[in-house]
Design a protein around this motif. Structure first.
Motif, PDB file in Angstrom:
ATOM      1  N   SER A 290      10.951  15.568 -72.618  1.00  0.00           N
ATOM      2  CA  SER A 290       9.855  16.521 -72.805  1.00  0.00           C
ATOM      3  C   SER A 290       8.533  15.884 -72.419  1.00  0.00           C
ATOM      4  O   SER A 290       8.308  14.687 -72.644  1.00  0.00           O
ATOM      5  N   GLU A 295       4.552  21.309 -77.242  1.00  0.00           N
ATOM      6  CA  GLU A 295       5.161  21.810 -78.470  1.00  0.00           C
ATOM      7  C   GLU A 295       6.649  22.068 -78.226  1.00  0.00           C
ATOM      8  O   GLU A 295       7.018  22.729 -77.257  1.00  0.00           O
ATOM      9  N   VAL A 296       7.491  21.521 -79.119  1.00  0.00           N
ATOM     10  CA  VAL A 296       8.941  21.666 -78.948  1.00  0.00           C
ATOM     11  C   VAL A 296       9.541  22.346 -80.164  1.00  0.00           C
ATOM     12  O   VAL A 296       8.945  22.396 -81.233  1.00  0.00           O
ATOM     13  N   ASP A 297      10.791  22.861 -79.992  1.00  0.00           N
ATOM     14  CA  ASP A 297      11.510  23.474 -81.095  1.00  0.00           C
ATOM     15  C   ASP A 297      12.379  22.414 -81.770  1.00  0.00           C
ATOM     16  O   ASP A 297      12.268  21.220 -81.485  1.00  0.00           O
ATOM     17  N   VAL A 303       8.778  25.013 -76.256  1.00  0.00           N
ATOM     18  CA  VAL A 303       8.805  26.358 -76.819  1.00  0.00           C
ATOM     19  C   VAL A 303       8.548  27.388 -75.729  1.00  0.00           C
ATOM     20  O   VAL A 303       7.664  27.221 -74.881  1.00  0.00           O
ATOM     21  N   ASP A 304       9.347  28.464 -75.722  1.00  0.00           N
ATOM     22  CA  ASP A 304       9.192  29.581 -74.783  1.00  0.00           C
ATOM     23  C   ASP A 304       9.097  30.851 -75.615  1.00  0.00           C
ATOM     24  O   ASP A 304      10.096  31.502 -75.906  1.00  0.00           O
ATOM     25  N   SER A 305       7.878  31.215 -76.039  1.00  0.00           N
ATOM     26  CA  SER A 305       7.671  32.287 -77.019  1.00  0.00           C
ATOM     27  C   SER A 305       8.160  33.641 -76.530  1.00  0.00           C
ATOM     28  O   SER A 305       8.733  34.414 -77.301  1.00  0.00           O
ATOM     29  N   ALA A 311       8.315  27.632 -70.071  1.00  0.00           N
ATOM     30  CA  ALA A 311       7.767  27.078 -71.301  1.00  0.00           C
ATOM     31  C   ALA A 311       6.310  27.487 -71.491  1.00  0.00           C
ATOM     32  O   ALA A 311       5.578  27.713 -70.517  1.00  0.00           O
ATOM     33  N   ASP A 312       5.894  27.564 -72.759  1.00  0.00           N
ATOM     34  CA  ASP A 312       4.551  28.045 -73.072  1.00  0.00           C
ATOM     35  C   ASP A 312       3.454  27.242 -72.385  1.00  0.00           C
ATOM     36  O   ASP A 312       2.430  27.808 -71.973  1.00  0.00           O
TER      37      ASP A 312
END
Length: 459
Positions: A290, A295-297, A303-305, A311-312
């Protein structure tokens, strides 16, 4: 009656002493002094689950004057009651013990107040124990159950016994003189429901409605109150390395005593590796490379909101609708589509009047022309083969012009974007030998094709 009260008081004292001794003396303190030093040094966890409780509220007894007069009459008294005040102040104080997260045992002292009775003037003898509405004060033992409604709010239920005593008195309305006294006692069931609000780990605010099942007249007690708990804590362990050295008297040929200090234990701490520094252990990281600061999950992936596959931190269109095809920066792709609109207005024989049934298709054509101001349209008029050709050519021009006039005057389309053209009977689309065929040939048509950019959906 005096002997009965003495027995009950003794039992209450024994119960309180037993409860306090059983709860406050910890298992470690109860062990013999001969137990190993490791046990007596405080290595065992000791928990304190006691709490103090208190309530104040209104006690109410519904007592009917006529029913009470009948009671006095049945005992041989000539009574005429002026008033019975069954509403009074009540309170309680208690010590409880949490058996589990849901169940508690509580020893409490209740004072439900006295019920005042006032007579007009008739004298009443002192024997009131079997007549007067019951109330009093005394010790109770009850069980309490809690059912969690929310993180802060509990529904509670209570069931217990009250060992009570009461002193009764009556007075005369004319001068307030006391004209009758007596005392009574008993052990009766009580139960109720309530709500507890957890302010924090130690304090709770309580409300409750209880019913005391006295022999003659039940009492309802509505109260608010509190519960205060001691902090649950663990006794501090004493390390063997802090123990005082044991000294012994010197003896011949015996070396001086040496204090023995235990070596501190070495605890192996597992090494946790996080190669990309995203806060997720490499063993659990599904995206071990990464980008720093992303920001990661919980799986270590960016994170892909909006779930579009971008990815965001790279997504320039963060609220993409699901199912749309996007580009490398997360924005919807567009494609060119050709939209074709076909107008077909039919006419009666020898007429150029537009029937009202064609209002909607004409409005749809006008909307498309409004949305695409660069588009122009040719309106073609046609006839069947009935009548002279010259007449049919003129009629077809009239029909085409009627459609143009409608679009210009009623739907506000610019006239320079429309061309009326009459083709007479020269281009039939059906057999003029039949009535249906001739109907289809009496027409005005227009075909409009436009190109539009539309959002591309995923296949």
């Amino acid at each position: 009656m005096s002997k009965y009260k003495t027995i009950n008081s003794s039992l209450n004292c024994v119960f309180v002493a037993g409860l306090l001794a059983g709860g406050i003396v910890s298992p470690a303190q109860a062990e013999s002094s001969d137990a190993p030093a490791e046990t007596r040094s405080g290595l065992m966890d000791v928990y304190y689950d006691f709490y103090l409780s208190g309530t104040v509220g209104a006690a109410t007894t519904t007592a009917d004057k006529s029913e009470l007069n009948d009671r006095f009459t049945s005992q041989g008294f000539n009574a005429d009651i002026y008033s019975v005040d069954g509403k009074r102040l009540g309170w309680s104080l208690g010590l409880g013990y949490d058996i589990s997260d849901n169940w508690s045992l509580e020893l409490s002292y209740y004072d439900l107040g006295e019920i005042d009775m006032v007579f007009w003037s008739a004298p009443v003898a002192s024997s009131l124990a079997n007549i007067h509405p019951e109330s009093g004060d005394g010790w109770s033992l009850s069980g309490k159950y809690r059912h969690s409604l929310t993180e802060k709010l509990d529904l509670t239920g209570r069931l217990g016994l009250l060992d009570w005593e009461g002193d009764y008195g009556t007075s005369k309305l004319s001068n307030g003189q006391q004209i009758g006294t007596d005392s009574d006692s008993g052990t009766d069931l009580f139960y109720g429901l309530g709500l507890d609000y957890r302010v924090n780990s130690q304090w709770r605010l309580t409300s409750q409605l209880q019913r005391f099942e006295f022999d003659r007249d039940a009492t309802h007690y509505f109260a608010v109150g509190f519960e205060y708990r001691w902090d649950r804590h663990t006794a501090k362990p004493v390390s063997l390395s802090q123990s005082e050295p044991v000294s012994q008297p010197p003896a011949e040929n015996v070396a001086a005593p040496v204090a023995v200090v235990a070596e501190p234990a070495v605890v192996a701490v597992p090494v946790v590796s996080d190669g990309d520094q995203d806060g997720v252990n490499d063993n659990d990281d599904r995206c071990p490379q990464s980008v720093a600061g992303t920001e990661v999950d919980i799986n270590g992936c960016a994170v892909d909101s909006d779930g579009d596959g971008v990815a965001d931190h790279l997504d320039q269109c963060a609220d993409t609708v699901s199912g749309k095809e996007v580009n490398e920066v997360g924005c919807v792709r567009f494609e060119t589509q050709t939209l074709t609109f076909e107008l077909n207005v039919k006419f009666n024989t020898g007429s150029s009047d537009i029937d009202q049934s064609y209002t909607q298709p004409l409005e749809e054509m006008a909307l498309l022309l409004t949305q695409h101001p660069e588009v122009k349209a040719v309106i073609e008029g046609h006839t069947d083969n009935q009548g002279p050709s010259a007449y049919n050519l003129r009629l077809s021009e009239q029909r085409a012009q009627a459609v143009v006039d409608y679009l210009v005057t009623k739907l506000e389309i610019s006239a320079d974007r429309l061309t009326a053209e009459g083709l007479g009977e020269s281009q039939p689309i059906a057999d003029n030998a039949s009535a249906d065929g001739r109907q289809n040939n009496r027409r005005v048509i227009a075909v409009i094709s436009v190109k539009e950019q539309v959002e591309k959906t995923m296949n």
